[in-house]
Design a protein around this motif. Structure first.
Motif, PDB file in Angstrom:
ATOM      1  N   VAL A  61       0.886  -1.186  -0.187  1.00 33.26           N
ATOM      2  CA  VAL A  61       0.341   0.208   0.383  1.00 33.26           C
ATOM      3  C   VAL A  61       0.796   1.432  -0.185  1.00 33.26           C
ATOM      4  N   ALA A  62       1.937   0.968   0.872  1.00 33.07           N
ATOM      5  CA  ALA A  62       2.700   2.312   0.682  1.00 33.07           C
ATOM      6  C   ALA A  62       3.124   2.881  -0.244  1.00 33.07           C
ATOM      7  N   VAL A  63       3.848   1.137  -1.072  1.00 29.78           N
ATOM      8  CA  VAL A  63       4.367   1.948  -2.836  1.00 29.78           C
ATOM      9  C   VAL A  63       3.919   2.346  -3.502  1.00 29.78           C
ATOM     10  N   ALA A  64       2.932   1.748  -3.986  1.00 31.71           N
ATOM     11  CA  ALA A  64       1.670   2.004  -4.436  1.00 31.71           C
ATOM     12  C   ALA A  64       0.945   3.747  -4.415  1.00 31.71           C
ATOM     13  N   ALA A  65       1.285   4.345  -3.044  1.00 29.82           N
ATOM     14  CA  ALA A  65       0.359   5.708  -2.838  1.00 29.82           C
ATOM     15  C   ALA A  65       1.686   6.360  -2.899  1.00 29.82           C
ATOM     16  N   GLY A  66       3.015   5.606  -2.598  1.00 32.78           N
ATOM     17  CA  GLY A  66       4.374   6.947  -3.433  1.00 32.78           C
ATOM     18  C   GLY A  66       4.711   7.675  -1.682  1.00 32.78           C
ATOM     19  N   LEU A  67       4.348   6.397  -1.455  1.00 29.47           N
ATOM     20  CA  LEU A  67       4.856   7.332   0.658  1.00 29.47           C
ATOM     21  C   LEU A  67       6.568   6.682   0.479  1.00 29.47           C
TER      22      LEU A  67
END
Length: 164
Positions: free
Chosen positions: A111-117
């Motif tokens: 989720v964090a990678v997909a959100a660009g975080l």
């Protein structure tokens, strides 16, 4: 029994477990499940993997269709929760099980990678914390209603871009 047969038996067993869960049941256990999953933790992990793989696909599709992580990721999560309501409920119930700790961390990193975080190579604990925080914030985000024809427009645009 060869690997292909085991794969098919596990898939069939998971389908039956999902049906049981969707009907409101708890995590089933039987000698036939023990033969395929070794223990309840193995079955929990297989159900988590089913949810996580479906979520990754949904996130990818949602980001392609409208690249707004604040909308795309919660929309994808809700779509998978709606498709697998019993699995989603079970994973929430067993979220604190030690057997799921690493799997949950990887899911939150996705989720964090997909959100660009975070970058893909960020430490797992850091990325997982960012993903958990994002989901907590996103639960309050309302996905805007789409007008009729939005998917056709997005796909036409993507096709034009790809052929240009």
């Amino acid at each position: 029994m060869n690997a292909w047969e085991i794969h098919h038996r596990r898939t069939d067993a998971l389908r039956d477990v999902v049906t049981t869960l969707d009907a409101g049941g708890d995590l089933p256990w039987s000698p036939s499940l023990a033969e395929l999953f070794a223990d309840r933790d193995g079955l929990l992990l297989a159900l988590h993997d089913l949810f996580a793989r479906r979520l990754a696909g949904r996130i990818d599709l949602a980001l392609e269709l409208h690249d707004i992580p604040e909308a795309s990721i919660p929309e994808a999560w809700q779509a998978v929760a709606d498709e697998l309501p019993g699995v989603h409920r079970l994973l929430q119930t067993y979220a604190d099980e030690p057997a799921l700790a690493r799997a949950n961390a990887h899911l939150h990193r996705t989720v964090a990678v997909a959100a660009g975080l975070v970058a893909l190579d960020a430490p797992l604990a850091t990325a997982a914390a960012a993903g958990r925080a994002f989901l907590a914030r996103s639960s309050r985000f309302v996905v805007p209603a789409r007008r009729d024809g939005w998917l056709r427009e997005r796909l036409s645009f993507a096709l034009m871009k790809a052929t240009a």
